[in-house]
Design an enzyme around this catalytic site. Structure first.
Site, PDB file in Angstrom:
ATOM      1  N   ASP A  49       0.842  -1.207   0.000  1.00  0.00           N
ATOM      2  CA  ASP A  49       0.000   0.000   0.000  1.00  0.00           C
ATOM      3  C   ASP A  49       0.874   1.253   0.000  1.00  0.00           C
ATOM      4  OD1 ASP A  49       0.889  -0.153   2.606  1.00  0.00           O
ATOM      5  OD2 ASP A  49      -1.078   0.181   3.525  1.00  0.00           O
ATOM      6  N   SER A  50       2.201   1.074   0.043  1.00  0.00           N
ATOM      7  CA  SER A  50       3.123   2.200  -0.192  1.00  0.00           C
ATOM      8  C   SER A  50       2.866   2.814  -1.563  1.00  0.00           C
ATOM      9  CB  SER A  50       4.576   1.723  -0.090  1.00  0.00           C
ATOM     10  OG  SER A  50       4.797   0.593  -0.917  1.00  0.00           O
ATOM     11  N   ASP A  88      -1.183  -6.100  -0.356  1.00  0.00           N
ATOM     12  CA  ASP A  88      -1.454  -5.472   0.946  1.00  0.00           C
ATOM     13  C   ASP A  88      -2.933  -5.154   1.112  1.00  0.00           C
ATOM     14  OD1 ASP A  88       0.409  -4.987   2.920  1.00  0.00           O
ATOM     15  OD2 ASP A  88       1.211  -3.165   1.986  1.00  0.00           O
ATOM     16  N   LYS A 118      -1.278  -9.389   2.742  1.00  0.00           N
ATOM     17  CA  LYS A 118      -0.526  -8.953   3.932  1.00  0.00           C
ATOM     18  C   LYS A 118      -1.402  -7.979   4.702  1.00  0.00           C
ATOM     19  CE  LYS A 118       3.146  -5.955   3.794  1.00  0.00           C
ATOM     20  NZ  LYS A 118       2.621  -4.832   4.594  1.00  0.00           N
ATOM     21  N   GLU A 120      -1.465  -5.480   8.511  1.00  0.00           N
ATOM     22  CA  GLU A 120      -0.668  -4.930   9.607  1.00  0.00           C
ATOM     23  C   GLU A 120      -1.306  -5.231  10.957  1.00  0.00           C
ATOM     24  OE1 GLU A 120       0.193  -0.752   9.070  1.00  0.00           O
ATOM     25  OE2 GLU A 120       1.006  -1.079   7.054  1.00  0.00           O
ATOM     26  N   GLU A 187       9.183  -4.407  10.440  1.00  0.00           N
ATOM     27  CA  GLU A 187       9.622  -3.109   9.893  1.00  0.00           C
ATOM     28  C   GLU A 187      10.216  -2.222  10.985  1.00  0.00           C
ATOM     29  OE1 GLU A 187       6.914  -1.133   7.233  1.00  0.00           O
ATOM     30  OE2 GLU A 187       8.079   0.725   7.271  1.00  0.00           O
TER      31      GLU A 187
HETATM   32  O1  KIV Z   1       3.548  -1.092   1.627  1.00  0.00           O
HETATM   33  C1  KIV Z   1       4.687  -1.574   1.534  1.00  0.00           C
HETATM   34  O2  KIV Z   1       5.419  -1.374   0.544  1.00  0.00           O
HETATM   35  C2  KIV Z   1       5.150  -2.400   2.647  1.00  0.00           C
HETATM   36  C3  KIV Z   1       6.598  -2.790   2.681  1.00  0.00           C
HETATM   37  C4  KIV Z   1       7.425  -1.598   2.896  1.00  0.00           C
HETATM   38  C5  KIV Z   1       6.867  -3.859   3.641  1.00  0.00           C
HETATM   39  O3  KIV Z   1       4.397  -2.743   3.499  1.00  0.00           O
END
Ligand code: KIV
Length: 284
Positions: A49-50, A88, A118, A120, A187
């Site tokens: 989600d970055s 994510d 994924k 959090e 992280e």
């Molecule tokens: O959103 C993302 O790119 C991440 C990684 C930095 C682990 O969660």
């Protein structure tokens, strides 16, 4: 029949089985073209989600939506053939209840074809992780610094730099592993804590600003390529693509302004005319 049937994609159980073995190579990708390149070298491609910050210039990942993740997840699946693609879950799509999490994850798996998701959170997400895994959703956890919590934690600061703070982070790691996650991202934690968690857990740990002792490493692709203006301390730059891209754009702009582009090689000529058939005279 699939045209790609000769290449077997890496699965979440394959990654789970890599605990303590050869380090697991992971990078992010959000596009088909970069996915194609990353796929040749990586075991896991994370559609992180970055993308909200990298692609859309957002200040945080909080505004990212499920639709944004599904669109880019699908693109990465089309661009890759071998790596496990993990998508994510964005903020607000899974925290409300186990049922909400399952409905969102099912959409991601069905609409992108990815192999895992994924999410959090440690202890607070353990019950949800168990619920998802029991129902066929492979889950990668994410503990330590959890960027979706920025509005409650206040800043993107490294965690566990005082030994007194280790307990809750270790408990988060154990809760995620016990709940059935196949791997966990750690992280921005102090190096000795990252090492200790990796040694203690039975599932692979994927470090980003954690420790070389983790079972794998991940970085945001644009950060390591030198395309992101600001990067955290844990990023090692493996390229400096920014100046090269800028030079190419400047050269293009110059050529357009001076009418040097397009040249003869970049334009289409007319098809050669077919010779006209001679006119036939009546009676001949
Ligand atoms: O959103 C993302 O790119 C991440 C990684 C930095 C682990 O969660």
């Amino acid at each position: 029949m699939s045209a790609h049937e000769d290449i077997k994609r890496i699965t979440a159980p394959d990654i789970r089985a890599r605990k303590g073995g050869e380090p697991i190579v992971c990078l992010t990708s959000y596009h088909a073209h970069t996915a194609r390149l990353v796929d040749r070298y990586c075991d896991v491609i994370l559609v992180g989600d970055s993308l909200g910050m990298v692609m859309h210039g957002l200040e945080t990942t909080v505004p990212v939506t499920l639709e944004m993740m599904i669109l880019q997840g699908h693109a990465v699946m089309r661009g890759s053939r071998r790596a496990l693609v993990v998508v994510d879950m964005p903020f607000g799509s899974y925290e409300q209840s186990r049922e909400q999490a399952f409905a969102s994850c099912a959409r991601v798996l069905k609409e992108t074809g990815c192999g895992a998701i994924k999410l959090e959170g440690g202890r607070r997400m353990a019950e949800t992780i168990a619920f998802l895994v029991e129902r066929g959703v492979p889950v990668m956890g994410h503990i330590g610094l959890t960027p979706q919590s920025i509005n409650t934690i206040g800043s993107f600061r490294a965690q566990g730099r005082d030994e007194a703070d280790w307990g809750p982070i270790e408990a988060d790691a154990k809760a995620v592993a016990d709940a059935g996650a196949f791997a966990v991202v750690i992280e921005a934690v102090a190096e000795p804590l990252g090492r200790r968690i990796s040694d203690a857990l039975a599932i692979p740990t994927i470090g980003i600003g954690a420790s070389v002792a983790c079972d794998g490493q991940i970085l945001v692709l644009e950060d390591m390529l030198g395309l992101s203006p600001r990067v955290p301390k844990f990023v090692k730059r493996y390229g400096d693509l920014g100046p090269g891209i800028e030079a190419a754009i400047a050269a293009y702009a110059k050529d357009v302004r001076s009418r040097a582009f397009p040249g003869p090689e970049q334009v289409y000529g007319m098809r050669p005319k077919a010779p006209k058939a001679p006119k036939r005279l009546i009676g001949s």
